[in-house]
Design a protein around this motif. Structure first.
Motif, PDB file in Angstrom:
ATOM      1  N   GLU A  46      15.722  14.197 -41.089  1.00 45.17           N
ATOM      2  CA  GLU A  46      14.866  14.142 -42.268  1.00 45.17           C
ATOM      3  C   GLU A  46      15.648  14.275 -43.575  1.00 45.17           C
ATOM      4  OE1 GLU A  46      11.858  17.087 -41.794  1.00 45.17           O
ATOM      5  OE2 GLU A  46      11.027  16.122 -40.022  1.00 45.17           O
ATOM      6  N   ASP A  47      16.794  14.949 -43.526  1.00 46.60           N
ATOM      7  CA  ASP A  47      17.561  15.193 -44.742  1.00 46.60           C
ATOM      8  C   ASP A  47      18.438  14.009 -45.141  1.00 46.60           C
ATOM      9  OD1 ASP A  47      16.445  17.697 -44.758  1.00 46.60           O
ATOM     10  OD2 ASP A  47      18.118  18.615 -43.692  1.00 46.60           O
ATOM     11  N   VAL A  48      18.566  13.013 -44.279  1.00 47.17           N
ATOM     12  CA  VAL A  48      19.417  11.853 -44.552  1.00 47.17           C
ATOM     13  C   VAL A  48      18.563  10.749 -45.161  1.00 47.17           C
ATOM     14  CG1 VAL A  48      20.847  10.069 -43.483  1.00 47.17           C
ATOM     15  CG2 VAL A  48      20.981  12.418 -42.672  1.00 47.17           C
ATOM     16  N   TYR A  49      19.019  10.222 -46.308  1.00 46.21           N
ATOM     17  CA  TYR A  49      18.252   9.113 -46.886  1.00 46.21           C
ATOM     18  C   TYR A  49      18.961   7.785 -46.719  1.00 46.21           C
ATOM     19  CZ  TYR A  49      20.997   8.837 -51.247  1.00 46.21           C
ATOM     20  OH  TYR A  49      21.992   8.680 -52.167  1.00 46.21           O
ATOM     21  N   THR A  50      20.250   7.792 -46.446  1.00 44.99           N
ATOM     22  CA  THR A  50      20.941   6.550 -46.133  1.00 44.99           C
ATOM     23  C   THR A  50      22.109   6.846 -45.207  1.00 44.99           C
ATOM     24  OG1 THR A  50      22.013   4.573 -47.043  1.00 44.99           O
ATOM     25  CG2 THR A  50      22.404   6.626 -48.183  1.00 44.99           C
ATOM     26  N   GLY A  51      22.375   5.915 -44.313  1.00 40.43           N
ATOM     27  CA  GLY A  51      23.461   6.115 -43.366  1.00 40.43           C
ATOM     28  C   GLY A  51      23.996   4.801 -42.852  1.00 40.43           C
ATOM     29  N   THR A  52      25.268   4.829 -42.496  1.00 38.41           N
ATOM     30  CA  THR A  52      25.930   3.660 -41.947  1.00 38.41           C
ATOM     31  C   THR A  52      26.760   4.112 -40.762  1.00 38.41           C
ATOM     32  OG1 THR A  52      26.123   2.745 -44.164  1.00 38.41           O
ATOM     33  CG2 THR A  52      27.458   1.723 -42.467  1.00 38.41           C
ATOM     34  N   ALA A  53      26.647   3.421 -39.654  1.00 33.21           N
ATOM     35  CA  ALA A  53      27.451   3.728 -38.478  1.00 33.21           C
ATOM     36  C   ALA A  53      28.174   2.469 -38.035  1.00 33.21           C
ATOM     37  CB  ALA A  53      26.577   4.253 -37.353  1.00 33.21           C
ATOM     38  N   ILE A  54      29.454   2.624 -37.747  1.00 33.53           N
ATOM     39  CA  ILE A  54      30.249   1.511 -37.248  1.00 33.53           C
ATOM     40  C   ILE A  54      30.827   1.938 -35.910  1.00 33.53           C
ATOM     41  CG2 ILE A  54      32.254   0.042 -37.626  1.00 33.53           C
ATOM     42  CD1 ILE A  54      31.694   0.228 -40.582  1.00 33.53           C
ATOM     43  N   MET A  55      30.562   1.116 -34.908  1.00 35.05           N
ATOM     44  CA  MET A  55      31.031   1.400 -33.552  1.00 35.05           C
ATOM     45  C   MET A  55      32.129   0.407 -33.190  1.00 35.05           C
ATOM     46  SD  MET A  55      27.296   1.983 -31.830  1.00 35.05           S
ATOM     47  CE  MET A  55      27.968   2.432 -30.249  1.00 35.05           C
ATOM     48  N   VAL A  56      33.275   0.948 -32.793  1.00 38.93           N
ATOM     49  CA  VAL A  56      34.403   0.129 -32.373  1.00 38.93           C
ATOM     50  C   VAL A  56      34.935   0.726 -31.080  1.00 38.93           C
ATOM     51  CG1 VAL A  56      36.700  -0.691 -32.973  1.00 38.93           C
ATOM     52  CG2 VAL A  56      34.990  -0.418 -34.755  1.00 38.93           C
ATOM     53  N   GLU A  57      34.895  -0.053 -30.015  1.00 39.57           N
ATOM     54  CA  GLU A  57      35.330   0.376 -28.691  1.00 39.57           C
ATOM     55  C   GLU A  57      34.655   1.703 -28.332  1.00 39.57           C
ATOM     56  OE1 GLU A  57      39.545   0.365 -29.184  1.00 39.57           O
ATOM     57  OE2 GLU A  57      39.607  -1.793 -29.489  1.00 39.57           O
ATOM     58  N   ASP A  58      35.420   2.793 -28.213  1.00 38.41           N
ATOM     59  CA  ASP A  58      34.828   4.083 -27.860  1.00 38.41           C
ATOM     60  C   ASP A  58      34.788   5.024 -29.060  1.00 38.41           C
ATOM     61  OD1 ASP A  58      37.557   4.498 -28.032  1.00 38.41           O
ATOM     62  OD2 ASP A  58      37.572   6.011 -26.436  1.00 38.41           O
ATOM     63  N   GLU A  59      34.827   4.475 -30.245  1.00 37.22           N
ATOM     64  CA  GLU A  59      34.814   5.276 -31.463  1.00 37.22           C
ATOM     65  C   GLU A  59      33.596   4.944 -32.307  1.00 37.22           C
ATOM     66  OE1 GLU A  59      38.446   5.084 -33.624  1.00 37.22           O
ATOM     67  OE2 GLU A  59      39.663   5.249 -31.827  1.00 37.22           O
ATOM     68  N   VAL A  60      33.062   5.994 -32.940  1.00 36.69           N
ATOM     69  CA  VAL A  60      31.909   5.820 -33.823  1.00 36.69           C
ATOM     70  C   VAL A  60      32.201   6.546 -35.125  1.00 36.69           C
ATOM     71  CG1 VAL A  60      29.450   6.241 -34.159  1.00 36.69           C
ATOM     72  CG2 VAL A  60      30.308   5.744 -31.882  1.00 36.69           C
ATOM     73  N   LEU A  61      32.065   5.831 -36.223  1.00 38.51           N
ATOM     74  CA  LEU A  61      32.214   6.408 -37.555  1.00 38.51           C
ATOM     75  C   LEU A  61      30.856   6.339 -38.232  1.00 38.51           C
ATOM     76  CD1 LEU A  61      33.917   7.468 -39.923  1.00 38.51           C
ATOM     77  CD2 LEU A  61      34.356   5.105 -40.539  1.00 38.51           C
ATOM     78  N   VAL A  62      30.327   7.507 -38.603  1.00 38.20           N
ATOM     79  CA  VAL A  62      29.020   7.577 -39.236  1.00 38.20           C
ATOM     80  C   VAL A  62      29.190   8.175 -40.623  1.00 38.20           C
ATOM     81  CG1 VAL A  62      26.681   8.501 -39.091  1.00 38.20           C
ATOM     82  CG2 VAL A  62      27.917   7.940 -36.991  1.00 38.20           C
ATOM     83  N   ALA A  63      28.734   7.458 -41.619  1.00 36.95           N
ATOM     84  CA  ALA A  63      28.758   7.952 -42.997  1.00 36.95           C
ATOM     85  C   ALA A  63      27.318   8.105 -43.452  1.00 36.95           C
ATOM     86  CB  ALA A  63      29.500   6.975 -43.899  1.00 36.95           C
ATOM     87  N   ILE A  64      26.977   9.300 -43.916  1.00 40.77           N
ATOM     88  CA  ILE A  64      25.605   9.580 -44.321  1.00 40.77           C
ATOM     89  C   ILE A  64      25.571  10.085 -45.751  1.00 40.77           C
ATOM     90  CG2 ILE A  64      24.763  10.090 -42.009  1.00 40.77           C
ATOM     91  CD1 ILE A  64      25.019  13.091 -42.753  1.00 40.77           C
ATOM     92  N   GLN A  65      24.411   9.952 -46.353  1.00 41.19           N
ATOM     93  CA  GLN A  65      24.146  10.538 -47.659  1.00 41.19           C
ATOM     94  C   GLN A  65      22.873  11.359 -47.518  1.00 41.19           C
ATOM     95  OE1 GLN A  65      26.010  10.119 -50.744  1.00 41.19           O
ATOM     96  NE2 GLN A  65      27.374   9.701 -49.030  1.00 41.19           N
ATOM     97  N   VAL A  66      22.957  12.629 -47.894  1.00 42.76           N
ATOM     98  CA  VAL A  66      21.778  13.484 -47.822  1.00 42.76           C
ATOM     99  C   VAL A  66      21.001  13.355 -49.117  1.00 42.76           C
ATOM    100  CG1 VAL A  66      22.813  15.103 -46.213  1.00 42.76           C
ATOM    101  CG2 VAL A  66      22.991  15.528 -48.653  1.00 42.76           C
TER     102      VAL A  66
END
Length: 133
Positions: A46-66
């Motif tokens: 609920e506290d996140v208003y925007t987010g981006t996740a990039i999945m590459v092979e077995d790695e996940v990078l998630v960038a969020i903005q509260v």
């Protein structure tokens, strides 16, 4: 005069109070089911208003903005989301960041066509995110 000022500022205030979330998940040769589940995990915060996740092979990078008024809680939100994703997918290396620069860079990677460049950039960004903490 007061009515004119109120009529001008009330719509601007209401526009700024939008509760719409924008969540984007992208992946290079990833499982569609994982992508939708990670998107749902981010969307359910609920506290996140925007987010981006990039999945590459077995790695996940998630960038969020509260949400702006919850800036003091962004580290807690970040850790909570990372814990949820790691519990659901223990086989993935997950990094969650609430840094705006990280969010900005992941947004640029969504538009990138070259898979090798995306993979290299994700690894660089993950190293930077780990170094930052």
């Amino acid at each position: 005069m007061k009515k004119l000022v109120l009529l001008c500022f009330i719509p601007l205030f209401l526009i700024g109070c939008s509760n719409e979330q924008t969540i984007q998940v992208s992946g290079v040769a990833t499982d569609e089911e994982k992508r939708t589940e990670i998107e749902d995990l981010i969307r359910n915060m609920e506290d996140v208003y925007t987010g981006t996740a990039i999945m590459v092979e077995d790695e996940v990078l998630v960038a969020i903005q509260v949400k702006p008024w919850l800036g003091f809680k962004e580290q807690k939100v970040e850790k909570k989301l990372q814990k949820e994703i790691e519990e659901k997918y223990p086989d993935l290396n997950v990094v969650v960041s609430s840094d705006f620069k990280m969010h900005w860079e992941t947004q640029k990677l969504l538009e990138e066509e070259d898979e090798k460049k995306v993979t290299d950039e994700v690894k660089k960004l993950k190293d930077l995110a780990k170094e930052e903490t």
